[in-house]
Design a protein around this motif. Structure first.
Motif, PDB file in Angstrom:
ATOM      1  N   PHE A   1       0.821  -1.204   0.000  1.00 52.58           N
ATOM      2  CA  PHE A   1       0.000   0.000   0.000  1.00 52.58           C
ATOM      3  C   PHE A   1       0.859   1.259   0.000  1.00 52.58           C
ATOM      4  N   LYS A   2       0.413   2.253  -0.764  1.00 56.02           N
ATOM      5  CA  LYS A   2       1.112   3.538  -0.798  1.00 56.02           C
ATOM      6  C   LYS A   2       0.081   4.646  -0.906  1.00 56.02           C
ATOM      7  N   LYS A   3       0.243   5.693  -0.115  1.00 56.12           N
ATOM      8  CA  LYS A   3      -0.638   6.865  -0.187  1.00 56.12           C
ATOM      9  C   LYS A   3       0.183   8.096  -0.489  1.00 56.12           C
ATOM     10  N   VAL A   4      -0.194   8.821  -1.555  1.00 60.05           N
ATOM     11  CA  VAL A   4       0.551  10.006  -1.971  1.00 60.05           C
ATOM     12  C   VAL A   4      -0.412  11.120  -2.343  1.00 60.05           C
ATOM     13  N   SER A   5       0.121  12.324  -2.404  1.00 62.65           N
ATOM     14  CA  SER A   5      -0.640  13.462  -2.917  1.00 62.65           C
ATOM     15  C   SER A   5      -0.567  13.479  -4.436  1.00 62.65           C
ATOM     16  N   GLN A   6      -1.222  14.447  -5.065  1.00 61.79           N
ATOM     17  CA  GLN A   6      -1.191  14.542  -6.523  1.00 61.79           C
ATOM     18  C   GLN A   6       0.191  14.900  -7.051  1.00 61.79           C
ATOM     19  N   THR A   7       1.093  15.341  -6.168  1.00 63.24           N
ATOM     20  CA  THR A   7       2.474  15.621  -6.572  1.00 63.24           C
ATOM     21  C   THR A   7       3.400  14.447  -6.286  1.00 63.24           C
TER      22      THR A   7
ATOM     23  N   LEU B   1      -2.963   4.864  -3.472  1.00 61.41           N
ATOM     24  CA  LEU B   1      -3.999   5.871  -3.313  1.00 61.41           C
ATOM     25  C   LEU B   1      -3.396   7.237  -3.623  1.00 61.41           C
ATOM     26  N   VAL B   2      -3.926   7.907  -4.649  1.00 59.65           N
ATOM     27  CA  VAL B   2      -3.446   9.234  -5.023  1.00 59.65           C
ATOM     28  C   VAL B   2      -4.533  10.242  -4.673  1.00 59.65           C
ATOM     29  N   GLU B   3      -4.201  11.165  -3.761  1.00 53.92           N
ATOM     30  CA  GLU B   3      -5.175  12.111  -3.237  1.00 53.92           C
ATOM     31  C   GLU B   3      -4.966  13.505  -3.851  1.00 53.92           C
ATOM     32  N   ALA B   4      -5.978  13.982  -4.579  1.00 52.33           N
ATOM     33  CA  ALA B   4      -5.925  15.328  -5.146  1.00 52.33           C
ATOM     34  C   ALA B   4      -6.196  16.354  -4.047  1.00 52.33           C
ATOM     35  N   LYS B   5      -5.673  17.554  -4.208  1.00 55.32           N
ATOM     36  CA  LYS B   5      -5.820  18.555  -3.146  1.00 55.32           C
ATOM     37  C   LYS B   5      -7.206  19.183  -3.112  1.00 55.32           C
ATOM     38  N   SER B   6      -7.986  18.985  -4.157  1.00 60.31           N
ATOM     39  CA  SER B   6      -9.376  19.429  -4.159  1.00 60.31           C
ATOM     40  C   SER B   6     -10.141  18.576  -5.167  1.00 60.31           C
ATOM     41  N   ALA B   7     -11.447  18.815  -5.259  1.00 61.47           N
ATOM     42  CA  ALA B   7     -12.282  18.032  -6.165  1.00 61.47           C
ATOM     43  C   ALA B   7     -12.443  18.683  -7.531  1.00 61.47           C
ATOM     44  N   SER B   8     -11.552  19.592  -7.904  1.00 62.82           N
ATOM     45  CA  SER B   8     -11.600  20.176  -9.242  1.00 62.82           C
ATOM     46  C   SER B   8     -11.091  19.160 -10.264  1.00 62.82           C
ATOM     47  N   MET B   9     -11.570  19.275 -11.498  1.00 63.12           N
ATOM     48  CA  MET B   9     -11.112  18.366 -12.542  1.00 63.12           C
ATOM     49  C   MET B   9      -9.622  18.519 -12.777  1.00 63.12           C
ATOM     50  N   ALA B  10      -9.119  19.733 -12.671  1.00 65.62           N
ATOM     51  CA  ALA B  10      -7.693  19.957 -12.887  1.00 65.62           C
ATOM     52  C   ALA B  10      -6.848  19.209 -11.871  1.00 65.62           C
TER      53      ALA B  10
ATOM     54  N   VAL C   1      -4.468  11.703 -11.649  1.00 65.22           N
ATOM     55  CA  VAL C   1      -4.462  10.591 -12.606  1.00 65.22           C
ATOM     56  C   VAL C   1      -3.084  10.481 -13.262  1.00 65.22           C
ATOM     57  N   ASN C   2      -2.557  11.597 -13.703  1.00 67.12           N
ATOM     58  CA  ASN C   2      -1.230  11.593 -14.331  1.00 67.12           C
ATOM     59  C   ASN C   2      -0.165  11.089 -13.357  1.00 67.12           C
ATOM     60  N   GLU C   3      -0.281  11.475 -12.101  1.00 68.92           N
ATOM     61  CA  GLU C   3       0.683  11.017 -11.101  1.00 68.92           C
ATOM     62  C   GLU C   3       0.572   9.512 -10.885  1.00 68.92           C
ATOM     63  N   ALA C   4      -0.646   8.991 -10.874  1.00 65.86           N
ATOM     64  CA  ALA C   4      -0.848   7.553 -10.717  1.00 65.86           C
ATOM     65  C   ALA C   4      -0.151   6.779 -11.832  1.00 65.86           C
ATOM     66  N   VAL C   5      -0.291   7.260 -13.063  1.00 65.10           N
ATOM     67  CA  VAL C   5       0.348   6.600 -14.201  1.00 65.10           C
ATOM     68  C   VAL C   5       1.863   6.746 -14.111  1.00 65.10           C
ATOM     69  N   ALA C   6       2.324   7.927 -13.712  1.00 66.70           N
ATOM     70  CA  ALA C   6       3.765   8.156 -13.585  1.00 66.70           C
ATOM     71  C   ALA C   6       4.392   7.228 -12.543  1.00 66.70           C
ATOM     72  N   LEU C   7       3.610   6.866 -11.540  1.00 61.69           N
ATOM     73  CA  LEU C   7       4.093   5.961 -10.489  1.00 61.69           C
ATOM     74  C   LEU C   7       4.030   4.495 -10.903  1.00 61.69           C
TER      75      LEU C   7
END
Length: 429
Positions: free
Chosen positions: A155-161, A196-205, A211-217
């Motif tokens: 298991f790994k939990k990260v932010s969108q960065t 688990l990749v957590e975005a800093k807000s619920a905006s599409m951006a 999503v891009n970070e998940a693929v990069a990982l």
């Protein structure tokens, strides 16, 4: 922030839904949580099941809502199946379908036992769930699944960065969504790793950046359990966030009944609709129909106003992208067990529904099926292997001028797509 034209047909439809829900629940929206009781009308035996939205409805254009619905009362299909009274169902014990039920329903029992090692499913959600790992551990322990922790590398939990320490602000509603997603990935593919990749807000951006970070990982399977109104900007979001050949990206079709949502409308993703799932005396042992509670509550579907049609989608009534592609259980009355302890709603065991359940289920089926071929778009796979799906032929999710946009039929239809998994054959390529 997305700029959805206020005068577009899809925008008007979406914002009429939001306005209706806001009017009905204005007092609760002041607290940041939309909560309402709903009755499942399709089956009298589940008519008393009630639930609440896990996340608040969007207040601004460009904001996404999670598609998780938490059962608050009544007697679920699981309780009926096992003779459990509504009164006996407490936060100390499960009251929804567990891993063995879901694997049985979708022909995955053998694959779940032997497949998935070395494969990573990414869950993309907004905000932080501080209890994500401990709640995941409780779910997996209860059902006898192998431990999946940071310590053992599962298991790994990260932010969108990609940061493991600078995480977003916690949010109790999205924490329930996160628990649902993690538990469904565990139920279907217990041998898979989970990021688990957590975005800093619920905006599409921000969600798209996650999503891009998940693929990069390195994730080859990415689940997204959220949606919002369509926009003329969606094509740019497609190319910026969802065009990842060789990666299976699943997206919830929505919980507001008939009508198209984004990013389910992206031509690069597998749009996942929702069903009502019940045991039966058939050879399969299960039966499914379109999930619908009312004209504004049920699985989403529809013809996109903006996104172009992928080449593999051949229905003739919609000139653009049609939602959905495939489906899985989403009806709260036939919902799934989830363990969540964060925030006011996190009391332990709960039953959840919504297409937030079906999206991670399908992402995990892709993971069981194996790594997608280089350069492929896995959304195409089910269209080449329709015989490996359970065709859902009954029910509707609203009213529409083109029947199959909202009504199940033999073969492809909007609410359930090509059907639900029957093993792995429709998810390889």
């Amino acid at each position: 922030m997305r700029t959805t034209p206020l005068n577009s047909p899809t925008s008007r439809l979406r914002w009429r839904r939001v306005a209706s829900a806001v009017t009905a629940t204005a007092a609760l929206l002041l607290t940041g949580l939309t909560t309402a009781a709903h009755a499942q009308a399709a089956d009298p035996s589940t008519a008393k099941v009630t639930w609440a939205r896990s996340c608040a409805l969007p207040r601004h254009q460009g904001e996404m809502a999670c598609n998780a619905l938490r059962v608050t009362g009544g007697r679920t299909a699981f309780q009926q199946q096992h003779g459990i009274s509504a009164k006996a169902a407490e936060a100390s014990s499960p009251s929804g379908y567990g891993p063995s039920d879901l694997r049985s329903a979708y022909g995955l029992t053998s694959a779940a036992a032997s497949n998935g090692s070395g494969r990573t499913i990414a869950i993309v959600d907004a905000y932080d769930d501080p209890n994500a790992e401990s709640d995941l551990a409780a779910y997996r322990s209860h059902y006898g699944l192998p431990a999946c922790t940071t310590a053992n590398g599962c298991f790994k939990k990260v932010s969108q960065t990609g940061s493991t320490t600078a995480l977003p602000t916690p949010d109790s509603g999205w924490a329930g969504e996160i628990s649902l997603d993690l538990d469904m990935a565990s139920a279907i593919c217990p041998n898979c790793h989970i990021t688990l990749v957590e975005a800093k807000s619920a905006s599409m951006a921000n969600l798209g950046t996650a999503v891009n970070e998940a693929v990069a990982l390195g994730a080859k399977y990415v689940s997204n359990s959220y949606g919002g109104g369509e926009s003329s900007s969606d094509a740019s979001y497609d190319s910026a966030y969802f065009n990842h050949p060789g990666v299976a990206i699943t997206v919830s079709a929505g919980d507001a009944g008939y009508g198209a949502e984004y990013p389910a409308a992206s031509k690069y993703v597998t749009a996942v609709g929702g069903t009502s799932l019940s045991t039966s005396s058939t050879t399969r042992g299960w039966t499914e129909s379109v999930w619908r509670t009312s004209s504004t509550e049920g699985t989403g579907s529809g013809c996109s106003a903006y996104d172009t049609k992928p080449t593999w989608q051949t229905d003739t009534g919609c000139a653009k992208r049609m939602i959905a592609d495939v489906s899985a259980v989403a009806d709260p009355a036939t919902g799934v067990s989830v363990y969540d302890t964060y925030g006011a709603d996190g009391q332990g065991w709960a039953t959840y529904g919504g297409t937030s359940a079906s999206a991670p289920i399908i992402a995990s089926v892709y993971a069981l099926a194996g790594t997608p071929s280089t350069g492929s778009y896995p959304a195409k796979f089910p269209y080449a292997n329709t015989s490996a799906l359970n065709d859902v032929t009954s029910g509707s999710n609203g009213s529409c001028t083109t029947s199959y946009f909202c009504t199940a039929r033999t073969g492809y239809d909007g609410p359930t797509g090509l059907g639900t998994p029957e093993g792995l054959g429709a998810f390889t390529g």
